[in-house]
Design a protein around this motif. Structure first.
Motif, PDB file in Angstrom:
ATOM      1  N   THR A 164      31.643 -11.316  17.503  1.00  0.00           N
ATOM      2  CA  THR A 164      31.828 -11.994  18.787  1.00  0.00           C
ATOM      3  C   THR A 164      33.180 -11.572  19.358  1.00  0.00           C
ATOM      4  O   THR A 164      34.097 -11.290  18.603  1.00  0.00           O
ATOM      5  N   PRO A 165      33.304 -11.567  20.680  1.00  0.00           N
ATOM      6  CA  PRO A 165      34.546 -11.072  21.276  1.00  0.00           C
ATOM      7  C   PRO A 165      35.753 -11.938  20.952  1.00  0.00           C
ATOM      8  O   PRO A 165      36.878 -11.537  21.175  1.00  0.00           O
ATOM      9  N   MET A 200      28.165  -2.600  19.522  1.00  0.00           N
ATOM     10  CA  MET A 200      29.605  -2.848  19.442  1.00  0.00           C
ATOM     11  C   MET A 200      30.194  -3.017  20.827  1.00  0.00           C
ATOM     12  O   MET A 200      31.039  -3.885  21.058  1.00  0.00           O
ATOM     13  N   LYS A 201      29.731  -2.182  21.761  1.00  0.00           N
ATOM     14  CA  LYS A 201      30.291  -2.258  23.115  1.00  0.00           C
ATOM     15  C   LYS A 201      29.995  -3.618  23.736  1.00  0.00           C
ATOM     16  O   LYS A 201      30.849  -4.190  24.409  1.00  0.00           O
ATOM     17  N   VAL A 225      29.319  -6.568  22.140  1.00  0.00           N
ATOM     18  CA  VAL A 225      30.015  -7.704  21.513  1.00  0.00           C
ATOM     19  C   VAL A 225      31.509  -7.602  21.737  1.00  0.00           C
ATOM     20  O   VAL A 225      32.236  -8.589  21.650  1.00  0.00           O
ATOM     21  N   SER A 226      31.985  -6.435  22.060  1.00  0.00           N
ATOM     22  CA  SER A 226      33.401  -6.280  22.365  1.00  0.00           C
ATOM     23  C   SER A 226      33.706  -6.897  23.720  1.00  0.00           C
ATOM     24  O   SER A 226      34.824  -7.303  23.985  1.00  0.00           O
ATOM     25  N   ALA A 227      32.694  -6.953  24.569  1.00  0.00           N
ATOM     26  CA  ALA A 227      32.929  -7.462  25.920  1.00  0.00           C
ATOM     27  C   ALA A 227      32.563  -8.940  26.018  1.00  0.00           C
ATOM     28  O   ALA A 227      33.425  -9.795  25.908  1.00  0.00           O
ATOM     29  N   ASP A 228      31.263  -9.266  26.187  1.00  0.00           N
ATOM     30  CA  ASP A 228      30.960 -10.679  26.420  1.00  0.00           C
ATOM     31  C   ASP A 228      29.650 -11.120  25.786  1.00  0.00           C
ATOM     32  O   ASP A 228      29.093 -12.132  26.179  1.00  0.00           O
TER      33      ASP A 228
END
Lengths: 458, 388
Positions: free
Chosen positions: B39-40, B139-140, B142-145
């Motif tokens: 989660t971010p 990954m992209k 969950v790295s954001a929102d």
């Protein structure tokens, strides 16, 4: 992205979605620097250059280039040192103490304040080293086995300083970096440039936002905050020992540690507000660094300003109450002697001017607070000047009294330290997220599950 | 789908924190253990949902903080009270209150830095930029929102089909199968890397050499050494004889100076008699002067075994019969006058000290050539009843 600019957001990141927050914070790093940026950095680096030239002269010809004389051996070098260390204190206070006190509003400004701590301590660290006159011999401050079989004197406050300031720098830096790791990961996954991606990957250490990691991460944050809190109090306490442990009237007082810490927070908050006023405007961060934040900081300035004022009064009271003639003389000399002008600048800027913050209107007015915080910065610089210079210039022996006058090199180096500070701040705003992305996301509306408070509204 | 790739795990992304908590609860209660939630930011309540035990990081902090405190205290105790004791400001050698600041700083330093290093290296096993999750769409997001969960193929209950179905039942936004990235190999001994190492080594050693041996002897670093002042061994333009070193004005006598009438004579001036008794203080004085001035050549116990052996005309032992038969006055004379290559010590050692050295040499000679009767005598004195 359409944000309603006509209204201030009520809390951190008010109605922004997570993606909007990220976009806001990350934009300065993704766009090319504009004209404003170049103007700002050229001014600050010009100051830095002036400082560097003055330093070059000092290194070549020695500290004789400065205004220091007998008996004022501690001129601008120590004044600036104490001033900059003090500026740094606000950052740790915001990031650590407010974290422990569960003050959520800190999230918007913590990263920036921490960065300022680091830069301020860097500026501060320069001065004790250059004021020795032979900075290349500074390595002798470190206890290492040498051919003389001698060790540094662990009983000297100056050695305590070395330990305090270097520990403070290291711990602030580590704290700051730990906070940056998840943001580096976010930046890594956002950026399209291959070059930037490599750099972000390197610094993110391959962070995966894993919840198995977040557990430890949150724990470490509490631990670090728990250590940073007493640390920040200790640092200015130890700086004040440089004076308080001596026997000079005007320095030799037990009130110094709390008085210095209060002053440090006071000046640090003023500096944070000064810089944030610009940053939130230039980078459109009004929704993350809101007027509420500024108002809260102004309240802290009001409070600590009164603590500082109390200390001034108490010093005078004790000088009279103790009945020590030397002590009484020093304080009368401060207020009415040759440095009365500095003393009254200090009192008006630090004690009288902040009283305007009693009015809510002024606390929330950007131009008014800008003027006030600038004056507080000036006042706090003069406080250190008054402590260092007036006490030294007239000590026990009237025959050796002398008036201290700074030279152009003193002023140049002071200007240079501001240049260094603002250059670093400006570079920071363009290269790293100035607001902690992950923390702000976590405290946005609806970011936490419903059974944990934050109602999810969508 | 590409079948020759190895599956790392199957990932599902969700839109809200409520959903991910729910998903984590379902996954952990169905018996999966090798799974992770990404989660971010930390989502409250996730530890309980994932059944993660509380972090043990605090132990590292505790242990390292305590070590920091003890290292600081022990080190200061050793330097200030044992290795080089010095009275400073009338404080005791072990001035605990004055040691507190440094102790505190070192405690904080060690505790925090090692907590962070331990967390990153031991608890997270980072840096790890080669993890299969990197560079995936998962990954992209969950790295954001977004909020994601991965069930890894190492789990004993893992089966591609059933796990996919299981995750589908949770209503995710998206399901993604994640593969191990192709193995890259980076041979260490690439020519480029070796050249890089060599360049670094040359730069570092050259830079250090130049800094320490050349740079620090140039302007302005040498200002302290080259001052406009008289140096004993340097020439000076100020005086007619061109020397910096001055000799006393003719006809004057230095304070405390006593003419020594036997200078240059080799015959023992037997008239010199030792005016000092070998008292304890006198011998202590002699010992310290002997160790300072004589031991560098004659050795700590006058055996003639100093490290100068072989580099200088060998200094003789003072335990020879010849030396033992010297009168006190003769040894005094040798110290005062010198003998062949041994220089005179008259300017360094005062008259009283010279006699003390003589007395001490006598003690050494006696000790090195002790007879049985001496031993019996000594045992009586010390009360020792050991017999052998």
């Amino acid at each position: 992205m359409n944000i309603d600019y006509s209204q201030e957001a009520p809390t951190v990141a008010g109605r922004l979605t997570l993606a909007q927050i990220e976009e806001l914070v990350a934009r300065p790093m993704a766009t090319k620097p504009d004209k404003k940026f170049f103007i700002a950095i050229s001014i600050s680096s010009a100051f830095l250059l002036i400082g560097a030239i003055c330093l070059g002269y000092t290194f070549y010809y020695g500290v004789g280039m400065w205004g220091n004389n007998q008996p004022v051996g501690w001129g601008f070098g120590i004044v600036n040192f104490v001033f900059w260390v003090g500026i740094g204190h606000a950052g740790t206070l915001i990031s650590a103490i407010l974290f422990l006190l569960r003050q959520k509003w800190r999230t918007g400004i913590a990263r920036f304040a921490e960065a300022m701590t680091i830069f301020a301590v860097m500026c501060a660290g320069i001065f004790p080293i250059i004021h020795t006159g032979r900075p290349w011999l500074a390595g002798y401050l470190v206890p290492y086995p040498n051919q003389h079989g001698l060790w540094v004197n662990f009983i000297s406050p100056l050695v305590w300083d070395v330990f305090a300031v270097s520990t403070y720098f290291t711990v602030s830096f580590v704290f700051w970096y730990v906070g940056l790791i998840p943001d580096f990961a976010t930046m890594r996954d956002r950026t399209v440039s291959k070059f930037k991606k490599t750099i972000y990957s390197m610094f993110s250490l391959g962070w995966r936002h894993s919840n198995r990691h977040w557990t430890h991460y949150e724990k470490s944050y509490i631990l670090l905050a728990g250590f940073a809190t007493p640390l920040v109090l200790s640092v200015h306490t130890i700086v004040s020992f440089d004076f308080a442990v001596s026997i000079l009237p005007g320095w030799h007082t037990t009130i110094f540690p709390p008085y210095f810490v209060a002053g440090a927070i006071f000046s640090g908050f003023a500096m944070v507000v000064t810089v944030l006023l610009f940053v939130r405007k230039i980078f459109n961060l009004e929704h993350i660094i809101t007027l509420n934040h500024l108002e809260k900081m102004n309240k802290v300035i009001l409070l600590t300003g009164m603590m500082v004022g109390y200390s001034y009064a108490m010093e005078f009271f004790i000088a009279w109450y103790s009945g020590v003639p030397a002590e009484t003389f020093v304080f009368i000399n401060r207020a009415f002697g040759p440095y009365a002008w500095a003393y009254w600048i200090m009192v008006s800027c630090n004690v009288i001017i902040p009283q305007f913050f009693w009015f809510r209107k002024i606390r929330r007015s950007i131009p008014a607070m800008f003027v006030i915080v600038i004056l507080v910065n000036v006042g706090m610089w003069f406080e250190r000047f008054v402590i260092v210079v007036t006490s030294l210039s007239r000590d026990f022996l009237p025959s050796s009294w002398a008036y201290f006058k700074p030279t152009i090199f003193d002023l140049g180096i002071l200007l240079g330290s501001f240049g260094l500070f603002f250059t670093l701040v400006i570079l920071f705003t363009k290269s790293l997220p100035v607001v902690s992305i992950s923390e702000v996301k976590a405290s946005a509306d609806g970011a936490q599950p419903t059974h944990h408070g934050g109602a999810y509204n969508e | 789908m590409n079948n020759d790739k190895k599956i790392f795990g199957i990932a599902a992304t969700f839109k809200t924190p409520d959903e991910i908590i729910n998903a984590a609860k379902k996954v952990s209660s169905s018996g999966f253990t090798e799974f992770d939630v990404n989660t971010p930011y930390p989502v409250h309540g996730m530890d309980k949902a994932m059944k993660i035990k509380p972090s043990k990081l605090g132990f590292v902090t505790l242990v390292m903080g305590l070590s920091g405190a003890s290292i600081a205290l022990l080190f200061m105790y050793w330097t200030m009270s044992v290795d080089y004791p010095m009275v400073i400001g009338g404080k005791p050698f072990f001035a605990l209150p004055a040691f507190i600041p440094v102790t505190f700083e070192l405690t904080v330093l060690l505790a925090t830095v090692s907590t962070v290093i331990a967390m990153i290296a031991l608890f997270f096993r980072l840096p790890d930029n080669k993890h299969p999750l990197h560079d995936t769409d998962y990954m992209k997001s969950v790295s954001a929102d977004k909020y994601g969960i991965v069930i890894e193929s190492t789990d004993s209950k893992f089966d591609e089909k059933s796990v996919t179905d299981f995750l589908k039942n949770l209503n995710p936004l998206k399901i993604e199968i994640i593969y191990y990235p192709p193995e890259d190999s980076y041979p260490i001994f690439q020519p480029k890397f070796i050249i890089f190492l060599i360049v670094v080594a040359v730069l570092v050693s050259g830079g250090t050499y130049i800094t320490l041996n050349k740079l620090l002897y140039t302007v302005p670093y040498n200002f302290m050494m080259d001052q406009d002042k008289l140096n004993p061994q340097k020439p000076s333009e100020l005086f007619a004889d061109g020397r910096g070193m001055r000799t006393p004005v003719e006809g004057t006598v230095a304070r405390g100076f006593m003419p020594y009438p036997y200078t240059g004579q080799t015959n023992p001036p037997e008239v010199l008699a030792n005016p000092y008794l070998p008292t304890k203080e006198n011998l202590e004085l002699g010992k310290s002067k002997f160790l300072t001035y004589c031991s560098p050549c004659h050795g700590n116990f006058a055996d003639g075994d100093s490290r100068l052996r072989g580099q200088f005309p060998n200094p003789p032992t003072l335990h020879s019969t010849r030396a033992r038969d010297f009168s006190d006055g003769m040894i005094y004379h040798i110290i005062t006058n010198g003998q062949n290559v041994m220089p005179s010590y008259a300017s360094q050692i005062t008259r009283e000290e010279r006699w003390a050295v003589v007395n001490y040499i006598r003690v050494l000679q006696r000790a090195k050539n002790a007879s049985d009767s001496d031993l019996i005598e000594m045992k009586k004195e010390t009360g020792s009843n050991v017999t052998n």
